[in-house]
Design a protein around this motif. Structure first.
Motif, PDB file in Angstrom:
ATOM      1  N   ALA A  82       0.816  -1.221   0.000  1.00  0.00           N
ATOM      2  CA  ALA A  82       0.000   0.000   0.000  1.00  0.00           C
ATOM      3  C   ALA A  82       0.845   1.266   0.000  1.00  0.00           C
ATOM      4  CB  ALA A  82      -0.921   0.001   1.212  1.00  0.00           C
ATOM      5  N   ALA A  83       2.169   1.133  -0.044  1.00  0.00           N
ATOM      6  CA  ALA A  83       3.037   2.316  -0.004  1.00  0.00           C
ATOM      7  C   ALA A  83       2.791   3.205  -1.214  1.00  0.00           C
ATOM      8  CB  ALA A  83       4.493   1.894   0.038  1.00  0.00           C
ATOM      9  N   PRO A  84       2.529   4.474  -1.011  1.00  0.00           N
ATOM     10  CA  PRO A  84       2.339   5.372  -2.156  1.00  0.00           C
ATOM     11  C   PRO A  84       3.664   5.662  -2.844  1.00  0.00           C
ATOM     12  CG  PRO A  84       2.326   6.631  -0.126  1.00  0.00           C
ATOM     13  CD  PRO A  84       2.406   5.177   0.279  1.00  0.00           C
ATOM     14  N   SER A  85       3.607   5.945  -4.127  1.00  0.00           N
ATOM     15  CA  SER A  85       4.787   6.337  -4.903  1.00  0.00           C
ATOM     16  C   SER A  85       4.536   7.707  -5.516  1.00  0.00           C
ATOM     17  CB  SER A  85       5.041   5.323  -6.018  1.00  0.00           C
ATOM     18  OG  SER A  85       4.030   5.409  -7.019  1.00  0.00           O
ATOM     19  N   PRO A  86       5.592   8.418  -5.897  1.00  0.00           N
ATOM     20  CA  PRO A  86       5.380   9.704  -6.570  1.00  0.00           C
ATOM     21  C   PRO A  86       4.517   9.578  -7.821  1.00  0.00           C
ATOM     22  CG  PRO A  86       7.658   9.501  -5.871  1.00  0.00           C
ATOM     23  CD  PRO A  86       7.020   8.162  -5.631  1.00  0.00           C
ATOM     24  N   SER A  99       4.248  15.731  -7.356  1.00  0.00           N
ATOM     25  CA  SER A  99       3.999  14.938  -6.155  1.00  0.00           C
ATOM     26  C   SER A  99       5.289  14.738  -5.386  1.00  0.00           C
ATOM     27  CB  SER A  99       3.425  13.572  -6.519  1.00  0.00           C
ATOM     28  OG  SER A  99       4.404  12.818  -7.225  1.00  0.00           O
ATOM     29  N   GLU A 100       5.159  14.303  -4.157  1.00  0.00           N
ATOM     30  CA  GLU A 100       6.270  13.804  -3.354  1.00  0.00           C
ATOM     31  C   GLU A 100       5.762  12.659  -2.489  1.00  0.00           C
ATOM     32  OE1 GLU A 100       9.379  14.460  -3.548  1.00  0.00           O
ATOM     33  OE2 GLU A 100       9.379  16.340  -4.688  1.00  0.00           O
ATOM     34  N   ILE A 116      10.705  -0.848  -0.728  1.00  0.00           N
ATOM     35  CA  ILE A 116       9.745  -0.379  -1.725  1.00  0.00           C
ATOM     36  C   ILE A 116      10.510  -0.067  -3.004  1.00  0.00           C
ATOM     37  CG2 ILE A 116       7.992   0.473  -0.135  1.00  0.00           C
ATOM     38  CD1 ILE A 116       9.102   3.231  -0.349  1.00  0.00           C
ATOM     39  N   ASN A 117       9.873  -0.314  -4.124  1.00  0.00           N
ATOM     40  CA  ASN A 117      10.536  -0.165  -5.414  1.00  0.00           C
ATOM     41  C   ASN A 117       9.676   0.684  -6.336  1.00  0.00           C
ATOM     42  OD1 ASN A 117      11.844  -0.386  -7.845  1.00  0.00           O
ATOM     43  ND2 ASN A 117      11.871  -2.621  -7.907  1.00  0.00           N
ATOM     44  N   TRP A 118      10.157   1.891  -6.618  1.00  0.00           N
ATOM     45  CA  TRP A 118       9.426   2.818  -7.477  1.00  0.00           C
ATOM     46  C   TRP A 118      10.003   2.865  -8.887  1.00  0.00           C
ATOM     47  CZ3 TRP A 118       9.740   7.224  -3.313  1.00  0.00           C
ATOM     48  CH2 TRP A 118       8.836   6.938  -2.287  1.00  0.00           C
ATOM     49  N   ASN A 119      10.900   1.979  -9.220  1.00  0.00           N
ATOM     50  CA  ASN A 119      11.582   2.055 -10.512  1.00  0.00           C
ATOM     51  C   ASN A 119      10.602   1.859 -11.667  1.00  0.00           C
ATOM     52  OD1 ASN A 119      14.308   2.567  -9.852  1.00  0.00           O
ATOM     53  ND2 ASN A 119      14.534   0.459  -9.137  1.00  0.00           N
ATOM     54  N   GLU A 120      10.692   2.756 -12.635  1.00  0.00           N
ATOM     55  CA  GLU A 120       9.969   2.643 -13.897  1.00  0.00           C
ATOM     56  C   GLU A 120      10.886   3.140 -15.002  1.00  0.00           C
ATOM     57  OE1 GLU A 120       6.148   4.493 -14.173  1.00  0.00           O
ATOM     58  OE2 GLU A 120       5.554   3.916 -12.149  1.00  0.00           O
ATOM     59  N   ASN A 145       3.271  12.675   1.680  1.00  0.00           N
ATOM     60  CA  ASN A 145       2.831  11.854   0.543  1.00  0.00           C
ATOM     61  C   ASN A 145       1.663  12.604  -0.095  1.00  0.00           C
ATOM     62  OD1 ASN A 145       4.594   9.700   1.347  1.00  0.00           O
ATOM     63  ND2 ASN A 145       3.045   9.038   2.828  1.00  0.00           N
ATOM     64  N   GLN A 146       1.956  13.448  -1.060  1.00  0.00           N
ATOM     65  CA  GLN A 146       0.940  14.327  -1.633  1.00  0.00           C
ATOM     66  C   GLN A 146       1.130  14.468  -3.138  1.00  0.00           C
ATOM     67  OE1 GLN A 146       1.832  17.798   0.894  1.00  0.00           O
ATOM     68  NE2 GLN A 146      -0.231  17.623   1.757  1.00  0.00           N
ATOM     69  N   GLY A 147       0.033  14.645  -3.833  1.00  0.00           N
ATOM     70  CA  GLY A 147       0.062  14.932  -5.256  1.00  0.00           C
ATOM     71  C   GLY A 147      -0.993  15.963  -5.600  1.00  0.00           C
ATOM     72  N   ALA A 148      -0.762  16.701  -6.677  1.00  0.00           N
ATOM     73  CA  ALA A 148      -1.729  17.694  -7.145  1.00  0.00           C
ATOM     74  C   ALA A 148      -1.664  17.773  -8.659  1.00  0.00           C
ATOM     75  CB  ALA A 148      -1.457  19.066  -6.524  1.00  0.00           C
ATOM     76  N   ALA A 149      -2.732  18.260  -9.262  1.00  0.00           N
ATOM     77  CA  ALA A 149      -2.805  18.374 -10.724  1.00  0.00           C
ATOM     78  C   ALA A 149      -3.716  19.520 -11.118  1.00  0.00           C
ATOM     79  CB  ALA A 149      -3.298  17.069 -11.343  1.00  0.00           C
ATOM     80  N   LEU A 150      -3.408  20.125 -12.258  1.00  0.00           N
ATOM     81  CA  LEU A 150      -4.197  21.196 -12.851  1.00  0.00           C
ATOM     82  C   LEU A 150      -4.368  20.909 -14.344  1.00  0.00           C
ATOM     83  CD1 LEU A 150      -2.177  24.251 -11.421  1.00  0.00           C
ATOM     84  CD2 LEU A 150      -4.156  23.138 -10.352  1.00  0.00           C
TER      85      LEU A 150
END
Length: 514
Positions: free
Chosen positions: A27-31, A132-133, A148-152, A259-264
């Motif tokens: 359930a760990a969030p990623s950027p 995001s962060e 945790i692995n965020w690699n893409e 752990n936050q993200g935003a979009a416009l």
């Protein structure tokens, strides 16, 4: 009133927050995941998600802290090698342009300014901005020993704009100015001195201001730290509110463990109508301002920010407004001095004016370079609930270095044209800078700070004036303990005290005279 079809308009906003506790690694969030969630929220917010998704031809991502400077994020999590394309793939979008921004908290508003002009010129159809962060997740995982692995790895080309201009020079870095936590106190103490306040009086003023911010964060569903904190708590050193750099305790400064993200989403009036975006979702950019200041030691007055003053004035002038016309504010709040200087420039009383919609970087959360995207999203929602009112967002980057301002309203502008920010920059560039000394000297302390590690003084910086110019210095190697003692003496304000400077190999060392 008939709107020009190429008038730019903000049609969708989205935010997300995650309070992951480390118990379930899956359930760990990623950027990337946080941006995806925020973007889906922005698409839904537009009221025409499918049509808007199909129309997006530009995706721009605010640079993550992990790609901004070494050591900003715990190692071992990995990351996406092309964040804007990774985001586009997650959303099922194939953009003509995929942009990874420069560093700086000014970036969200600066991108709005840039792409509003691009949309007006017909150079972009529909623009998705996001950032995001997940620094809190990285730190939580490291403490819990969770992998945790965020690699893409994403195929394709992006427009990587790099880090942006240097905001400090080698002289400043060699003499102790560098980290924001050691640089903003120089502005804070200079302002305190100009206002004629004692150290205790200024700490009380900062803490009272921040207590009000915390109340707003407590009611913000997207805040990372939604808890009301009293002025007394904020002003008092404790195990949970310890000194970090004089005059700041922990909760006086931006908290980046979020752990936050935003979009416009931006488009033109014609495109919004073609996509079926409801008119009551539209928010217009009425004016903007941008300016970049000189390196810290070359600014004439550390108790003021010419970049803030010039950018605010330029934005209001371009919108045909004054501060009295503005009903809502979100002022960048990494440190109290940023808010206090903006309020002063606007002629506002910070004790009696709400200057945040989110709760600010210490309480809503300091989402790296992306905080002000949350501020803009909150502004759009506030303006939709208060039609025909006007709001102002001030985004700040670096060391009060890079400022970007936007004036917003649901009221459509009578006409729209891009704002030329060059004259604003020229005003700052034309102002004389103080002479910076690299020699033995005796001067008077103009400002200072002491940085702490594990509750004890560990670093210090002074800015001193002499008849010949200005000196930035760190404690002389043989006199560190005496320097710490002099600068932390509760009975004597360091400002105005005499310091002796010894220069060697580009480094200025100071001792405080008795």
């Amino acid at each position: 009133m008939t709107l020009s079809p190429n008038t730019p308009v903000l049609i969708g906003v989205g935010q997300t927050v995650d309070h992951w506790d480390g118990s379930d690694p899956a359930a760990a969030p990623s950027p990337q995941g946080l941006m995806q969630r925020a973007c889906e929220a922005a698409l839904a917010d537009s009221g025409a998600a499918d049509a808007v998704r199909a129309a997006i031809d530009v995706v721009a991502v605010v640079r993550h802290f992990a790609d901004s400077a070494p050591g900003m994020v715990p190692e071992g999590t990995g990351g996406c090698d092309k964040p804007p394309l990774g985001l586009a793939h997650r959303l099922g979008i194939t953009p003509a342009r995929a942009i990874y921004s420069i560093v700086g908290g000014q970036t969200p508003q600066s991108l709005v300014n840039e792409f509003a002009a691009a949309i007006h010129a017909g150079e972009a159809r529909c623009v998705l901005l996001s950032g995001s962060e997940a620094i809190a997740a990285a730190k939580t995982a490291a403490r819990a020993g969770v992998a945790i692995n965020w690699n893409e790895s994403i195929a394709g080309e992006i427009e990587d704009r790099g880090l942006g201009p240097m905001l400090l020079d080698r002289h400043e870095l060699k003499n102790g100015v560098g980290a924001p936590i050691l640089t903003y106190p120089l502005f804070e103490h200079a302002l305190r001195a100009r206002l004629g306040r004692s150290r205790a009086e200024h700490v009380a003023a900062m803490s009272s201001l921040w207590a009000g911010f915390s109340e707003i964060a407590a009611a913000n569903p997207y805040a990372q730290f939604p808890k009301t904190m009293s002025a007394q708590y904020l002003a008092t050193p404790s195990d949970s509110n310890y000194p970090v750099a004089d005059p700041y305790l922990k909760w006086h400064v931006a908290q980046d463990a979020v752990n936050q993200g935003a979009a416009l989403i931006l488009t033109s009036v014609a495109q919004a109508e073609a996509m079926g975006v409801p008119r009551d979702q539209w928010v217009f950019l009425h004016g903007s301002g941008e300016a970049m200041d000189k390196p810290v030691s070359l600014r004439p007055d550390l108790s003021r920010s010419r970049a803030i003053e010039v950018a605010l004035t330029g934005a209001l002038d371009s919108a045909g407004k004054t501060a009295s016309d503005i009903a809502h504010y979100d002022i960048y709040s990494c440190f109290p001095v940023a808010v206090l200087l903006a309020a002063e420039a606007l002629g506002l009383d910070p004790a009696n004016t709400a200057l945040t919609l989110t709760g600010g970087l210490p309480f809503a959360g300091g989402a790296g370079n992306n905080y002000s995207m949350h501020g803009i999203a909150a502004m759009a929602q506030t303006l939709r609930s208060n039609p025909d009112s006007f709001g102002l967002v001030l985004a700040n980057g670096g060391f009060l270095s890079k400022e970007a301002v936007g004036i917003y309203s649901t009221t459509a502008p009578e006409s729209w044209a891009p704002v030329d920010h060059a004259p604003m920059q020229a005003e700052i560039d034309s102002e004389p800078a103080p002479t910076r000394l690299e020699e033995d000297a005796t001067g008077t302390i103009e400002s200072y700070t002491v940085g702490y590690a594990k509750g004890r003084p560990a670093r210090a910086v002074v800015v001193a004036r002499t008849p010949q110019g200005r000196v930035i210095a760190r404690p002389a190697d043989a006199d560190k303990d005496a320097a710490f003692a002099a600068l932390t003496d509760p009975e004597r304000d360091p400002i105005g005290r005499t310091v002796h400077i010894t220069h060697a190999d580009g480094v200025n060392g100071f001792t405080v005279a008795p």
